[in-house]
Enzyme design. Structure first.
Site, PDB file in Angstrom:
ATOM      1  N   ASP A   1       0.855  -1.168   0.000  1.00 26.62           N
ATOM      2  CA  ASP A   1       0.000   0.000   0.000  1.00 26.62           C
ATOM      3  C   ASP A   1       0.906   1.238   0.000  1.00 26.62           C
ATOM      4  O   ASP A   1       2.025   1.177   0.481  1.00 26.62           O
ATOM      5  CB  ASP A   1      -0.810  -0.056   1.308  1.00 26.62           C
ATOM      6  CG  ASP A   1      -2.125   0.647   1.167  1.00 26.62           C
ATOM      7  OD1 ASP A   1      -2.278   1.436   0.231  1.00 26.62           O
ATOM      8  OD2 ASP A   1      -2.998   0.401   2.011  1.00 26.62           O
TER       9      ASP A   1
ATOM     10  N   ASP B   1      -8.205  -6.779  -0.994  1.00 28.66           N
ATOM     11  CA  ASP B   1      -7.503  -6.873   0.284  1.00 28.66           C
ATOM     12  C   ASP B   1      -8.409  -6.264   1.342  1.00 28.66           C
ATOM     13  O   ASP B   1      -9.220  -5.388   1.032  1.00 28.66           O
ATOM     14  CB  ASP B   1      -6.167  -6.103   0.255  1.00 28.66           C
ATOM     15  CG  ASP B   1      -6.373  -4.610   0.347  1.00 28.66           C
ATOM     16  OD1 ASP B   1      -6.516  -4.102   1.479  1.00 28.66           O
ATOM     17  OD2 ASP B   1      -6.410  -3.929  -0.688  1.00 28.66           O
TER      18      ASP B   1
ATOM     19  N   CYS C   1     -15.939 -26.964   7.211  1.00 24.77           N
ATOM     20  CA  CYS C   1     -14.790 -26.084   6.973  1.00 24.77           C
ATOM     21  C   CYS C   1     -13.506 -26.869   7.256  1.00 24.77           C
ATOM     22  O   CYS C   1     -13.389 -27.521   8.289  1.00 24.77           O
ATOM     23  CB  CYS C   1     -14.872 -24.853   7.863  1.00 24.77           C
ATOM     24  SG  CYS C   1     -13.417 -23.781   7.735  1.00 24.77           S
TER      25      CYS C   1
ATOM     26  N   CYS D   1     -10.580 -25.863   8.097  1.00 23.39           N
ATOM     27  CA  CYS D   1      -9.555 -25.205   8.924  1.00 23.39           C
ATOM     28  C   CYS D   1      -9.390 -25.932  10.263  1.00 23.39           C
ATOM     29  O   CYS D   1     -10.267 -26.695  10.682  1.00 23.39           O
ATOM     30  CB  CYS D   1      -9.939 -23.741   9.153  1.00 23.39           C
ATOM     31  SG  CYS D   1     -11.008 -23.483  10.563  1.00 23.39           S
TER      32      CYS D   1
ATOM     33  N   CYS E   1     -12.265 -25.624  12.891  1.00 24.83           N
ATOM     34  CA  CYS E   1     -13.499 -26.359  12.617  1.00 24.83           C
ATOM     35  C   CYS E   1     -13.300 -27.869  12.619  1.00 24.83           C
ATOM     36  O   CYS E   1     -14.218 -28.612  12.975  1.00 24.83           O
ATOM     37  CB  CYS E   1     -14.084 -25.910  11.276  1.00 24.83           C
ATOM     38  SG  CYS E   1     -14.588 -24.188  11.280  1.00 24.83           S
TER      39      CYS E   1
ATOM     40  N   HIS F   1      -9.486 -19.671  10.659  1.00 28.49           N
ATOM     41  CA  HIS F   1     -10.802 -19.975  10.091  1.00 28.49           C
ATOM     42  C   HIS F   1     -11.231 -18.897   9.095  1.00 28.49           C
ATOM     43  O   HIS F   1     -11.647 -19.211   7.970  1.00 28.49           O
ATOM     44  CB  HIS F   1     -11.864 -20.113  11.187  1.00 28.49           C
ATOM     45  CG  HIS F   1     -13.250 -20.092  10.636  1.00 28.49           C
ATOM     46  ND1 HIS F   1     -13.830 -21.195  10.036  1.00 28.49           N
ATOM     47  CD2 HIS F   1     -14.152 -19.078  10.515  1.00 28.49           C
ATOM     48  CE1 HIS F   1     -15.031 -20.863   9.584  1.00 28.49           C
ATOM     49  NE2 HIS F   1     -15.251 -19.589   9.863  1.00 28.49           N
TER      50      HIS F   1
HETATM   51 ZN   LIG Z   1     -13.107 -23.157   9.872  1.00 27.55          ZN
END
Ligand SMILES: [Zn+2]
Length: 403
Positions: free
Chosen positions: A96, A290, A332, A334, A337, A363
């Site tokens: 940026d 972003d 999910c 991740c 989860c 997550h």
């Molecule tokens: Zn998750």
């Protein structure tokens, strides 16, 4: 636009309406688009190590010129081998320009509320003066007077060695009127020329430069800015400034601006990235997003979830979860989860345990990575409209066959 493949190559691969998939080829690898770019504002994706960010599937992160120049200083980072080496990230980096942060010192929380999502830090300093040459401000770290203008911003980004630098601009807030926005946008265009001139003479050969379209919510100004930026010798285009007071207005400004830009240009929407924003932006042809949302929400005990009526957010601190043995979000992939219960995550966030912040951040970043990955697959299959509709209704992004 210019075409300089030593800096950046953008290959559009599939189109579905105005949505498209592509490959952004940088000196530090390929970024499959549409892509979400996690913020590594201060040289770290908050709470995570770089190998974790890479393992989530991310191919580019965003570093911040303003914060890194103040601490640890771009000279220090340069002497330590540049930002990639300093932070241990071998993939692509976009930086940026710092314009948003220095002007946030003037526009303050209003800019932050409206635009909201491009990093809230920096509001503790003070602006000392805005002039044609740049902005004088007081550092929020030590109170020392500093200056940033187009050349300084490009010099810092050159020292950081990012793959893509953004030109120095003013992000006009929603409360700015037409006249202010018009004058500001004209100055941003003059700064664009100065950035490109400095970069042409001094910039690293492999660094690409994106121009930034401003103009606020005003059609005429967006038109002028789109034309001016498209004609400059840039490698891609970011869309900045306020996009309105709500998502409908944002859709209108984007729907007006995107068709004015060259189709072959990679297009980056600055600071926007809630799940529904991604789905709508991709439909209009945005390639890169972003946003602070996934990492910031993680720090506040909030998980992204397929809940359109709740703005795709689940408050993990809610008492309703305290004995819930189910996963945070079904299916999910991740670690939060697959390995933990809602009850445990609820307890961690209530206890303000760092592990809770890390798990929710993993997550949230997984959620957005899967959302853009699903979008790429849907576009390639010519089914993006279905994917978008399903996603806006609350379909899970990792179940592409569900739409
Ligand atoms: Zn998750």
């Amino acid at each position: 636009m210019r075409e300089d493949h030593d800096r950046l190559r953008f290959e559009i691969q599939a189109r579905d309406g105005t949505a498209r998939t592509g490959r952004l080829v940088t000196p530090h690898g390929i970024v499959e688009t549409p892509a979400f770019i996690p913020l590594a504002t201060t040289g770290a994706v908050r709470g995570l190590d770089t190998d974790e960010v890479a393992a989530l599937g991310y191919e580019m992160v965003l570093g911040n010129t303003f914060h890194l120049a103040l601490r640890p200083g771009h000279e220090r980072i340069e002497s330590l081998g540049g930002l990639h080496q300093f932070m241990g990230w071998e993939r692509a980096i976009i930086t940026d320009s710092g314009g948003f942060q220095v002007f946030s010192l003037a526009h303050g929380n209003v800019a932050d509320e409206i635009k909201g999502r491009r990093g809230a830090a920096g509001n503790h300093g003070a602006i000392l003066g805005i002039a044609e040459e740049g902005v004088r401000f007081r550092s929020y770290l030590d109170g020392v007077e500093r200056f940033m203008g187009p050349e300084e911003s490009m010099r810092i980004q050159a020292a950081l060695g990012s793959d893509i630098a953004l030109v120095f601009d003013e992000c006009t807030p929603y409360h700015a009127d037409f006249d202010y926005t018009a004058r500001s946008t004209e100055r941003t265009h003059r700064w664009l020329d100065r950035c490109l001139q400095w970069h042409e003479e001094n910039g690293p050969a492999g660094q690409a430069v994106f121009g930034i379209v401003q103009g606020g919510v005003h059609e005429e100004l967006r038109r002028r800015s789109s034309q001016r930026v498209s004609e400059a010798a840039i490698d891609g285009i970011s869309i900045g400034g306020t996009l309105g007071r709500d998502k409908d207005e944002m859709g209108g400004v984007l729907g007006l601006t995107l068709p004015l830009l060259p189709s072959e240009a990679p297009k980056h929407l600055l600071g926007i990235g809630e799940p529904d924003d991604l789905l709508r932006g991709i439909e209009l042809g945005v390639d890169l997003f972003d946003c602070a949302v996934p990492t910031r929400l993680g720090r506040h005990g909030v998980a992204l979830a397929p809940l359109p009526e709740e703005r795709f957010r689940m408050n993990v601190r809610s008492r309703a979860l305290e004995a819930d043995e189910g996963p945070l979000v079904e299916g999910c992939p991740c670690p939060a989860c697959t390995r933990h219960t809602r009850a445990y995550l609820h307890y961690l966030t209530r206890a303000e345990e760092l592990t809770g912040v890390r798990l929710l951040t993993l997550h949230n970043l997984t959620y957005l990575e899967r959302l853009v990955r699903g979008a790429r697959e849907a576009i390639a299959a010519g089914r993006y409209a279905d994917y978008r509709e399903a996603g806006l209704r609350g379909a899970l992004p990792w179940e592409p066959m569900s739409y």
